[in-house]
Write a protein that holds these residues in place. Structure first.
Motif, PDB file in Angstrom:
ATOM      1  N   ASP A  75       0.843  -1.197   0.000  1.00 21.61           N
ATOM      2  CA  ASP A  75       0.000   0.000   0.000  1.00 21.61           C
ATOM      3  C   ASP A  75       0.879   1.249   0.000  1.00 21.61           C
ATOM      4  N   SER A  76       1.890   1.253   0.825  1.00 20.64           N
ATOM      5  CA  SER A  76       2.804   2.402   0.906  1.00 20.64           C
ATOM      6  C   SER A  76       3.610   2.568  -0.380  1.00 20.64           C
ATOM      7  N   VAL A  77       4.034   1.459  -0.967  1.00 21.09           N
ATOM      8  CA  VAL A  77       4.821   1.536  -2.204  1.00 21.09           C
ATOM      9  C   VAL A  77       3.993   2.130  -3.334  1.00 21.09           C
ATOM     10  N   PHE A  78       2.745   1.670  -3.483  1.00 17.92           N
ATOM     11  CA  PHE A  78       1.889   2.219  -4.538  1.00 17.92           C
ATOM     12  C   PHE A  78       1.575   3.690  -4.289  1.00 17.92           C
ATOM     13  N   MET A  79       1.352   4.054  -3.023  1.00 23.59           N
ATOM     14  CA  MET A  79       1.090   5.460  -2.706  1.00 23.59           C
ATOM     15  C   MET A  79       2.312   6.317  -3.022  1.00 23.59           C
ATOM     16  N   LEU A  80       3.491   5.847  -2.667  1.00 24.48           N
ATOM     17  CA  LEU A  80       4.719   6.592  -2.967  1.00 24.48           C
ATOM     18  C   LEU A  80       4.901   6.769  -4.471  1.00 24.48           C
ATOM     19  N   GLY A  81       4.628   5.726  -5.239  1.00 26.88           N
ATOM     20  CA  GLY A  81       4.731   5.837  -6.696  1.00 26.88           C
ATOM     21  C   GLY A  81       3.753   6.852  -7.255  1.00 26.88           C
ATOM     22  N   SER A  82       2.550   6.882  -6.724  1.00 23.61           N
ATOM     23  CA  SER A  82       1.554   7.852  -7.184  1.00 23.61           C
ATOM     24  C   SER A  82       1.952   9.271  -6.824  1.00 23.61           C
ATOM     25  N   VAL A  83       2.465   9.453  -5.621  1.00 22.57           N
ATOM     26  CA  VAL A  83       2.902  10.791  -5.197  1.00 22.57           C
ATOM     27  C   VAL A  83       4.055  11.265  -6.079  1.00 22.57           C
ATOM     28  N   LEU A  84       4.977  10.382  -6.390  1.00 16.63           N
ATOM     29  CA  LEU A  84       6.080  10.759  -7.285  1.00 16.63           C
ATOM     30  C   LEU A  84       5.565  11.123  -8.672  1.00 16.63           C
ATOM     31  N   THR A  85       4.567  10.400  -9.154  1.00 17.71           N
ATOM     32  CA  THR A  85       3.968  10.735 -10.446  1.00 17.71           C
ATOM     33  C   THR A  85       3.394  12.142 -10.425  1.00 17.71           C
ATOM     34  N   VAL A  86       2.689  12.487  -9.358  1.00 18.98           N
ATOM     35  CA  VAL A  86       2.128  13.831  -9.230  1.00 18.98           C
ATOM     36  C   VAL A  86       3.246  14.866  -9.193  1.00 18.98           C
ATOM     37  N   VAL A  87       4.303  14.597  -8.448  1.00 23.34           N
ATOM     38  CA  VAL A  87       5.440  15.528  -8.371  1.00 23.34           C
ATOM     39  C   VAL A  87       6.041  15.737  -9.755  1.00 23.34           C
ATOM     40  N   PHE A  88       6.167  14.664 -10.534  1.00 22.45           N
ATOM     41  CA  PHE A  88       6.741  14.780 -11.874  1.00 22.45           C
ATOM     42  C   PHE A  88       5.808  15.490 -12.852  1.00 22.45           C
ATOM     43  N   LEU A  89       4.503  15.480 -12.574  1.00 24.38           N
ATOM     44  CA  LEU A  89       3.542  16.156 -13.454  1.00 24.38           C
ATOM     45  C   LEU A  89       3.379  17.642 -13.138  1.00 24.38           C
ATOM     46  N   VAL A  90       3.759  18.057 -11.944  1.00 25.01           N
ATOM     47  CA  VAL A  90       3.588  19.461 -11.541  1.00 25.01           C
ATOM     48  C   VAL A  90       4.255  20.432 -12.516  1.00 25.01           C
ATOM     49  N   PRO A  91       5.492  20.189 -12.982  1.00 23.63           N
ATOM     50  CA  PRO A  91       6.084  21.146 -13.932  1.00 23.63           C
ATOM     51  C   PRO A  91       5.246  21.324 -15.202  1.00 23.63           C
ATOM     52  N   ALA A  92       4.650  20.247 -15.703  1.00 28.26           N
ATOM     53  CA  ALA A  92       3.809  20.366 -16.904  1.00 28.26           C
ATOM     54  C   ALA A  92       2.536  21.147 -16.611  1.00 28.26           C
ATOM     55  N   VAL A  93       1.973  20.965 -15.419  1.00 31.08           N
ATOM     56  CA  VAL A  93       0.771  21.715 -15.049  1.00 31.08           C
ATOM     57  C   VAL A  93       1.091  23.197 -14.918  1.00 31.08           C
TER      58      VAL A  93
ATOM     59  N   PRO B 190      -6.926   9.157 -21.072  1.00 24.83           N
ATOM     60  CA  PRO B 190      -6.789   7.759 -20.637  1.00 24.83           C
ATOM     61  C   PRO B 190      -6.051   7.625 -19.305  1.00 24.83           C
ATOM     62  N   LYS B 191      -5.026   8.440 -19.093  1.00 19.89           N
ATOM     63  CA  LYS B 191      -4.292   8.370 -17.831  1.00 19.89           C
ATOM     64  C   LYS B 191      -5.181   8.793 -16.661  1.00 19.89           C
ATOM     65  N   MET B 192      -6.023   9.792 -16.882  1.00 17.94           N
ATOM     66  CA  MET B 192      -6.961  10.227 -15.858  1.00 17.94           C
ATOM     67  C   MET B 192      -7.942   9.099 -15.538  1.00 17.94           C
ATOM     68  N   ALA B 193      -8.486   8.462 -16.572  1.00 15.98           N
ATOM     69  CA  ALA B 193      -9.440   7.369 -16.370  1.00 15.98           C
ATOM     70  C   ALA B 193      -8.786   6.184 -15.665  1.00 15.98           C
ATOM     71  N   LEU B 194      -7.554   5.858 -16.051  1.00 13.07           N
ATOM     72  CA  LEU B 194      -6.848   4.755 -15.390  1.00 13.07           C
ATOM     73  C   LEU B 194      -6.606   5.060 -13.914  1.00 13.07           C
TER      74      LEU B 194
ATOM     75  N   ALA C  52      -4.241  15.192 -11.180  1.00 10.38           N
ATOM     76  CA  ALA C  52      -3.152  15.857 -11.907  1.00 10.38           C
ATOM     77  C   ALA C  52      -3.328  15.701 -13.416  1.00 10.38           C
ATOM     78  N   TRP C  53      -3.687  14.497 -13.865  1.00 10.33           N
ATOM     79  CA  TRP C  53      -3.906  14.281 -15.299  1.00 10.33           C
ATOM     80  C   TRP C  53      -5.123  15.042 -15.796  1.00 10.33           C
ATOM     81  N   SER C  54      -6.153  15.179 -14.954  1.00 11.10           N
ATOM     82  CA  SER C  54      -7.327  15.947 -15.384  1.00 11.10           C
ATOM     83  C   SER C  54      -6.985  17.425 -15.508  1.00 11.10           C
ATOM     84  N   LEU C  55      -6.125  17.937 -14.622  1.00 11.90           N
ATOM     85  CA  LEU C  55      -5.675  19.327 -14.758  1.00 11.90           C
ATOM     86  C   LEU C  55      -4.905  19.530 -16.056  1.00 11.90           C
TER      87      LEU C  55
END
Length: 97
Positions: free
Chosen positions: A5-23, A37-41, A67-70
Protein backbone atom coordinates in the motif's frame (compact mmCIF):
# COMPACT_ATOMS: atom_id res chain seq x y z
CA UNK A 1 -1.03 -1.47 6.75
CA UNK A 2 0.71 -3.65 4.18
CA UNK A 3 3.96 -2.42 2.71
CA UNK A 4 2.57 -2.69 -0.82
CA UNK A 5 0.00 0.00 0.00
CA UNK A 6 2.80 2.40 0.91
CA UNK A 7 4.82 1.54 -2.20
CA UNK A 8 1.89 2.22 -4.54
CA UNK A 9 1.09 5.46 -2.71
CA UNK A 10 4.72 6.59 -2.97
CA UNK A 11 4.73 5.84 -6.70
CA UNK A 12 1.55 7.85 -7.18
CA UNK A 13 2.90 10.79 -5.20
CA UNK A 14 6.08 10.76 -7.29
CA UNK A 15 3.97 10.73 -10.45
CA UNK A 16 2.13 13.83 -9.23
CA UNK A 17 5.44 15.53 -8.37
CA UNK A 18 6.74 14.78 -11.87
CA UNK A 19 3.54 16.16 -13.45
CA UNK A 20 3.59 19.46 -11.54
CA UNK A 21 6.08 21.15 -13.93
CA UNK A 22 3.81 20.37 -16.90
CA UNK A 23 0.77 21.71 -15.05
CA UNK A 24 2.63 24.92 -14.16
CA UNK A 25 4.18 25.47 -17.62
CA UNK A 26 1.78 27.60 -19.66
CA UNK A 27 3.55 26.51 -22.87
CA UNK A 28 3.21 22.78 -22.20
CA UNK A 29 0.91 20.94 -24.58
CA UNK A 30 -0.21 17.45 -23.58
CA UNK A 31 -2.57 15.78 -26.07
CA UNK A 32 -5.98 14.73 -24.81
CA UNK A 33 -5.23 11.28 -26.21
CA UNK A 34 -2.58 11.02 -23.49
CA UNK A 35 -4.15 12.80 -20.53
CA UNK A 36 -7.72 11.48 -20.68
CA UNK A 37 -6.79 7.76 -20.64
CA UNK A 38 -4.29 8.37 -17.83
CA UNK A 39 -6.96 10.23 -15.86
CA UNK A 40 -9.44 7.37 -16.37
CA UNK A 41 -6.85 4.76 -15.39
CA UNK A 42 -6.12 6.69 -12.20
CA UNK A 43 -9.80 6.54 -11.28
CA UNK A 44 -10.14 2.83 -12.12
CA UNK A 45 -6.99 1.93 -10.21
CA UNK A 46 -8.09 4.05 -7.24
CA UNK A 47 -11.40 2.16 -7.07
CA UNK A 48 -9.59 -1.14 -7.45
CA UNK A 49 -7.12 -0.44 -4.65
CA UNK A 50 -9.87 0.91 -2.40
CA UNK A 51 -11.86 -2.30 -2.92
CA UNK A 52 -8.81 -4.28 -1.76
CA UNK A 53 -8.49 -2.17 1.38
CA UNK A 54 -5.39 -0.34 0.16
CA UNK A 55 -6.57 3.14 1.08
CA UNK A 56 -3.20 4.92 0.78
CA UNK A 57 -2.71 3.62 -2.75
CA UNK A 58 -6.27 4.66 -3.62
CA UNK A 59 -5.71 8.21 -2.34
CA UNK A 60 -2.43 8.44 -4.25
CA UNK A 61 -4.11 7.34 -7.46
CA UNK A 62 -6.94 9.82 -7.00
CA UNK A 63 -4.25 12.52 -6.78
CA UNK A 64 -2.66 11.17 -9.96
CA UNK A 65 -6.03 11.24 -11.72
CA UNK A 66 -6.58 14.84 -10.58
CA UNK A 67 -3.15 15.86 -11.91
CA UNK A 68 -3.91 14.28 -15.30
CA UNK A 69 -7.33 15.95 -15.38
CA UNK A 70 -5.67 19.33 -14.76
CA UNK A 71 -3.36 18.62 -17.67
CA UNK A 72 -6.34 17.69 -19.84
CA UNK A 73 -8.18 20.89 -18.98
CA UNK A 74 -5.35 23.41 -18.97
CA UNK A 75 -2.54 21.98 -21.12
CA UNK A 76 -4.14 20.20 -24.05
CA UNK A 77 -3.70 21.95 -27.39
CA UNK A 78 -6.75 23.56 -28.95
CA UNK A 79 -8.51 21.35 -31.48
CA UNK A 80 -7.85 23.78 -34.32
CA UNK A 81 -4.08 23.78 -33.88
CA UNK A 82 -3.84 19.98 -33.88
CA UNK A 83 -5.83 19.71 -37.11
CA UNK A 84 -3.63 22.39 -38.69
CA UNK A 85 -0.44 20.65 -37.67
CA UNK A 86 -1.80 17.31 -38.91
CA UNK A 87 -2.49 18.86 -42.31
CA UNK A 88 1.01 20.31 -42.49
CA UNK A 89 2.62 16.86 -42.21
CA UNK A 90 0.44 15.17 -44.80
CA UNK A 91 1.98 14.73 -48.25
CA UNK A 92 0.88 17.20 -50.90
CA UNK A 93 -1.72 16.02 -53.42
CA UNK A 94 -1.39 16.92 -57.09
CA UNK A 95 1.48 19.24 -56.34
CA UNK A 96 -0.62 21.37 -53.98
CA UNK A 97 -0.40 21.67 -50.27
Amino acid sequence: MVWQDSVFMLGSVLTVVFLVPAVRDANARIPLATSLPKMALGAVYALTFASMGMRLAAVGLVATGVAWSLLAVYRSPPATSSSRSRRSILPARNGRR
